[in-house]
Design an enzyme around this catalytic site. Structure first.
Site, PDB file in Angstrom:
ATOM      1  N   LEU A  13      69.043   4.975 -29.068  1.00  0.00           N
ATOM      2  CA  LEU A  13      67.739   4.801 -29.215  1.00  0.00           C
ATOM      3  C   LEU A  13      67.083   6.027 -29.593  1.00  0.00           C
ATOM      4  CD1 LEU A  13      66.205   2.587 -25.823  1.00  0.00           C
ATOM      5  CD2 LEU A  13      67.917   1.952 -27.968  1.00  0.00           C
ATOM      6  N   ASP A  32      68.967  17.449 -26.340  1.00  0.00           N
ATOM      7  CA  ASP A  32      69.747  16.207 -25.875  1.00  0.00           C
ATOM      8  C   ASP A  32      71.324  17.738 -25.429  1.00  0.00           C
ATOM      9  OD1 ASP A  32      71.977  14.700 -25.473  1.00  0.00           O
ATOM     10  OD2 ASP A  32      71.316  13.517 -26.420  1.00  0.00           O
ATOM     11  N   GLY A  71      69.198  11.040 -20.459  1.00  0.00           N
ATOM     12  CA  GLY A  71      69.541  11.037 -19.160  1.00  0.00           C
ATOM     13  C   GLY A  71      70.798   9.566 -19.081  1.00  0.00           C
ATOM     14  N   SER A  73      72.334   6.734 -18.976  1.00  0.00           N
ATOM     15  CA  SER A  73      72.182   5.479 -19.576  1.00  0.00           C
ATOM     16  C   SER A  73      72.987   3.892 -18.912  1.00  0.00           C
ATOM     17  CB  SER A  73      71.613   5.205 -20.753  1.00  0.00           C
ATOM     18  OG  SER A  73      73.569   5.444 -21.526  1.00  0.00           O
ATOM     19  N   SER A 109      64.072   1.072 -17.049  1.00  0.00           N
ATOM     20  CA  SER A 109      64.492  -0.378 -18.026  1.00  0.00           C
ATOM     21  C   SER A 109      64.618  -1.217 -16.291  1.00  0.00           C
ATOM     22  CB  SER A 109      66.009   0.623 -17.279  1.00  0.00           C
ATOM     23  OG  SER A 109      67.038  -0.612 -16.771  1.00  0.00           O
ATOM     24  N   ASN A 110      65.259  -2.479 -16.721  1.00  0.00           N
ATOM     25  CA  ASN A 110      64.948  -3.716 -16.335  1.00  0.00           C
ATOM     26  C   ASN A 110      65.394  -3.650 -15.036  1.00  0.00           C
ATOM     27  OD1 ASN A 110      67.899  -5.833 -16.926  1.00  0.00           O
ATOM     28  ND2 ASN A 110      67.217  -4.470 -18.592  1.00  0.00           N
ATOM     29  N   HIS A 111      66.394  -2.182 -14.774  1.00  0.00           N
ATOM     30  CA  HIS A 111      67.698  -2.138 -13.710  1.00  0.00           C
ATOM     31  C   HIS A 111      66.805  -2.461 -12.718  1.00  0.00           C
ATOM     32  CE1 HIS A 111      71.263  -3.777 -16.319  1.00  0.00           C
ATOM     33  NE2 HIS A 111      70.867  -3.192 -16.954  1.00  0.00           N
ATOM     34  N   TYR A 134      71.866   3.776 -10.540  1.00  0.00           N
ATOM     35  CA  TYR A 134      71.067   3.564 -12.017  1.00  0.00           C
ATOM     36  C   TYR A 134      70.107   3.303 -11.802  1.00  0.00           C
ATOM     37  CZ  TYR A 134      69.553   2.691 -16.785  1.00  0.00           C
ATOM     38  OH  TYR A 134      68.890   2.784 -18.039  1.00  0.00           O
ATOM     39  N   SER A 163      67.152  -5.060 -23.993  1.00  0.00           N
ATOM     40  CA  SER A 163      68.307  -4.769 -24.226  1.00  0.00           C
ATOM     41  C   SER A 163      67.727  -4.092 -25.608  1.00  0.00           C
ATOM     42  CB  SER A 163      69.138  -5.526 -24.342  1.00  0.00           C
ATOM     43  OG  SER A 163      69.665  -5.827 -22.853  1.00  0.00           O
TER      44      SER A 163
HETATM   45  P1  NAI Z   1      72.590   7.033 -24.487  1.00  0.00           P
HETATM   46  O1  NAI Z   1      73.000   7.021 -23.641  1.00  0.00           O
HETATM   47  O2  NAI Z   1      73.361   6.410 -26.236  1.00  0.00           O
HETATM   48  O3  NAI Z   1      71.341   7.918 -24.494  1.00  0.00           O
HETATM   49  C1  NAI Z   1      71.222   9.243 -23.735  1.00  0.00           C
HETATM   50  C2  NAI Z   1      71.521  10.247 -23.689  1.00  0.00           C
HETATM   51  O4  NAI Z   1      70.725  11.522 -23.089  1.00  0.00           O
HETATM   52  C3  NAI Z   1      72.707  11.556 -24.639  1.00  0.00           C
HETATM   53  O5  NAI Z   1      72.649  11.035 -25.952  1.00  0.00           O
HETATM   54  C4  NAI Z   1      73.364  11.709 -23.015  1.00  0.00           C
HETATM   55  O6  NAI Z   1      73.630  12.977 -24.007  1.00  0.00           O
HETATM   56  C5  NAI Z   1      71.610  12.233 -22.552  1.00  0.00           C
HETATM   57  N1  NAI Z   1      71.448  12.977 -21.551  1.00  0.00           N
HETATM   58  C6  NAI Z   1      72.476  12.736 -20.661  1.00  0.00           C
HETATM   59  N2  NAI Z   1      72.201  13.208 -19.504  1.00  0.00           N
HETATM   60  C7  NAI Z   1      71.478  14.754 -20.306  1.00  0.00           C
HETATM   61  C8  NAI Z   1      71.449  15.492 -19.591  1.00  0.00           C
HETATM   62  N3  NAI Z   1      71.238  15.520 -18.570  1.00  0.00           N
HETATM   63  N4  NAI Z   1      70.288  16.587 -20.190  1.00  0.00           N
HETATM   64  C9  NAI Z   1      70.258  15.692 -21.330  1.00  0.00           C
HETATM   65  N5  NAI Z   1      70.795  14.959 -22.238  1.00  0.00           N
HETATM   66  C10 NAI Z   1      70.883  13.946 -20.868  1.00  0.00           C
HETATM   67  O7  NAI Z   1      71.581   5.296 -24.102  1.00  0.00           O
HETATM   68  P2  NAI Z   1      69.868   5.010 -25.193  1.00  0.00           P
HETATM   69  O8  NAI Z   1      70.603   3.508 -24.739  1.00  0.00           O
HETATM   70  O9  NAI Z   1      69.667   5.614 -26.158  1.00  0.00           O
HETATM   71  O10 NAI Z   1      68.802   4.754 -23.646  1.00  0.00           O
HETATM   72  C11 NAI Z   1      67.930   6.040 -23.739  1.00  0.00           C
HETATM   73  C12 NAI Z   1      67.132   5.726 -22.816  1.00  0.00           C
HETATM   74  O11 NAI Z   1      66.813   4.462 -22.148  1.00  0.00           O
HETATM   75  C13 NAI Z   1      67.977   6.161 -21.532  1.00  0.00           C
HETATM   76  O12 NAI Z   1      67.208   6.701 -20.320  1.00  0.00           O
HETATM   77  C14 NAI Z   1      68.416   4.497 -20.517  1.00  0.00           C
HETATM   78  O13 NAI Z   1      67.830   4.795 -19.377  1.00  0.00           O
HETATM   79  C15 NAI Z   1      67.052   3.956 -21.468  1.00  0.00           C
HETATM   80  N6  NAI Z   1      67.297   2.255 -21.219  1.00  0.00           N
HETATM   81  C16 NAI Z   1      67.788   2.495 -22.627  1.00  0.00           C
HETATM   82  C17 NAI Z   1      68.313   0.595 -22.860  1.00  0.00           C
HETATM   83  C18 NAI Z   1      68.541   0.280 -24.086  1.00  0.00           C
HETATM   84  O14 NAI Z   1      68.992  -1.136 -24.244  1.00  0.00           O
HETATM   85  N7  NAI Z   1      69.409   0.904 -24.570  1.00  0.00           N
HETATM   86  C19 NAI Z   1      67.959   0.035 -21.721  1.00  0.00           C
HETATM   87  C20 NAI Z   1      66.989  -0.160 -20.518  1.00  0.00           C
HETATM   88  C21 NAI Z   1      66.617   1.177 -20.715  1.00  0.00           C
HETATM   89  C1  15L Z   2      70.115  -0.254 -19.356  1.00  0.00           C
HETATM   90  O1  15L Z   2      69.296   0.273 -18.785  1.00  0.00           O
HETATM   91  C2  15L Z   2      71.064   0.160 -20.214  1.00  0.00           C
HETATM   92  O2  15L Z   2      70.830   1.616 -20.424  1.00  0.00           O
HETATM   93  C3  15L Z   2      71.324  -0.533 -21.937  1.00  0.00           C
HETATM   94  O3  15L Z   2      73.266   0.082 -22.709  1.00  0.00           O
HETATM   95  C4  15L Z   2      71.641  -1.607 -21.458  1.00  0.00           C
HETATM   96  O4  15L Z   2      73.058  -2.382 -20.361  1.00  0.00           O
HETATM   97  C5  15L Z   2      70.169  -2.608 -21.159  1.00  0.00           C
HETATM   98  O5  15L Z   2      70.445  -1.175 -19.804  1.00  0.00           O
HETATM   99  C6  15L Z   2      70.345  -3.711 -20.512  1.00  0.00           C
HETATM  100  O6  15L Z   2      70.613  -4.356 -19.122  1.00  0.00           O
HETATM  101  O7  15L Z   2      71.190  -4.629 -21.659  1.00  0.00           O
END
Ligand code: NAI
Ligand code: 15L
Length: 266
Positions: A13, A32, A71, A73, A109-111, A134, A163
């Site tokens: 994202l 990051d 964080g 994810s 998150s939805n979780h 998580y 998602s």
């Molecule tokens: P992602 O895993 O692709 O991106 C997370 C980024 O955070 C990564 O680039 C990682 O290097 C960085 N990161 C992890 N630990 C770190 C730390 N200690 N210090 C600095 N950076 C750190 O996840 P995505 O899919 O881009 O999601 C972004 C956010 O949205 C996350 O917080 C995730 O929990 C939340 N989210 C995403 C969903 C989705 O459908 N993509 C659904 C629900 C929540």
């Molecule tokens: C999340 O919180 C995750 O970060 C993402 O990778 C998906 O698994 C999403 O929920 C989901 O529930 O589809």
């Protein structure tokens, strides 16, 4: 605004936000742990571990808004979750408190509510039912944001993202899918409204099969346009229908409910 910070900017994202939020600020500060490549014209790149309090303090200084995506994810060991999502979140809010209380969009998150059955219809006031460590860490993040709002006036949109991917990947996502366009439109609204407060917002598109009621956040004026239903035929044709007792069919959090507790290797 002058400077918008995006944490987790190298992630899925974060990359979308990097490509599409440049118009919102004179400068995007992108951060990051992972490599962010080469800075574009209005970009500042900062490698920063969210667990490093001093580094996060410097990261937040001078920012007028924050999109907090950084964080862990997915489910993981408690150590990984705690460091990135608990310590990291606290460091971010402490830095925000010390540096002008910028408005924050927090990627929850939805979780946080993943153990509700898919038959339930949820609004922003339901009791949390996290489905994983998580999910628990995301509940912590929402609680922390609420406390910093009540105590210090920092405004946060706690977005329980469903998602967020280019397309829904399975039948569960017919309910949980959030399109990139709708996510970007939500971020724009969060930073445009004069008063935000600290609402819980379900981050899903205008899906026919939705489980979530966002009426408490109607004042935000966010009207998602996409609908996962457009992908139903394609999913029916390419995926087998999961068993009726599969976690992906029973629970809103899907497979996360089936995750074991991940133990750290000793
Ligand atoms: P992602 O895993 O692709 O991106 C997370 C980024 O955070 C990564 O680039 C990682 O290097 C960085 N990161 C992890 N630990 C770190 C730390 N200690 N210090 C600095 N950076 C750190 O996840 P995505 O899919 O881009 O999601 C972004 C956010 O949205 C996350 O917080 C995730 O929990 C939340 N989210 C995403 C969903 C989705 O459908 N993509 C659904 C629900 C929540
Ligand atoms: C999340 O919180 C995750 O970060 C993402 O990778 C998906 O698994 C999403 O929920 C989901 O529930 O589809």
């Amino acid at each position: 605004m002058k400077r918008l910070l995006i944490t987790g900017a190298a992630g899925g994202l974060g990359s979308v936000c990097r490509a599409r939020l440049g118009h919102m600020a004179d400068t995007l500060r992108l951060s990051d742990l992972a490599d962010l490549g080469v800075a574009g014209p209005n970009e500042e790149l900062v490698t920063c571990n969210l667990t490093d309090k001093a580094a996060v303090d410097a990261l937040v200084e001078g920012c007028d808004g924050i999109v907090h995506l950084g964080g862990r994810s997915l489910e993981d060991t408690w150590q990984v979750i705690r460091d990135a999502n608990i310590e990291g979140m606290l460091n971010l809010y402490e830095a925000a408190r010390k540096h002008g209380s910028p408005r924050i969009l927090y990627a929850s998150s939805n979780h946080t509510i993943g153990y509700y059955p898919q038959s339930a219809r949820l609004d922003a006031d339901v009791r949390v039912r996290p489905d994983s460590l998580y999910g628990v860490s995301k509940v912590f993040g929402e609680a922390l944001a609420t406390m910093y709002h009540d105590k210090f006036g920092i405004e946060t949109a706690c977005v329980r993202i469903g998602s967020c991917f280019p397309e829904p990947r399975n039948h569960r996502m017919l309910s949980t899918w959030l399109s990139y366009d709708d996510f970007i439109a939500l971020i724009e609204r969060v930073f445009a409204v004069p008063v935000l407060g600290c609402p819980i917002i379900y981050g899903s598109s205008n899906n026919d099969a939705t489980w979530w009621d966002n009426s408490a956040a109607a004042d935000l004026g966010w009207r998602p346009k996409d609908n996962a239903e457009a992908y139903r035929e394609q999913l029916d044709a390419t995926l087998s229908t999961p068993a009726q007792d599969a976690p992906d069919v029973l629970f809103q959090g899907g497979m996360f409910t089936a995750e074991p507790i991940h133990e750290a290797e000793s």
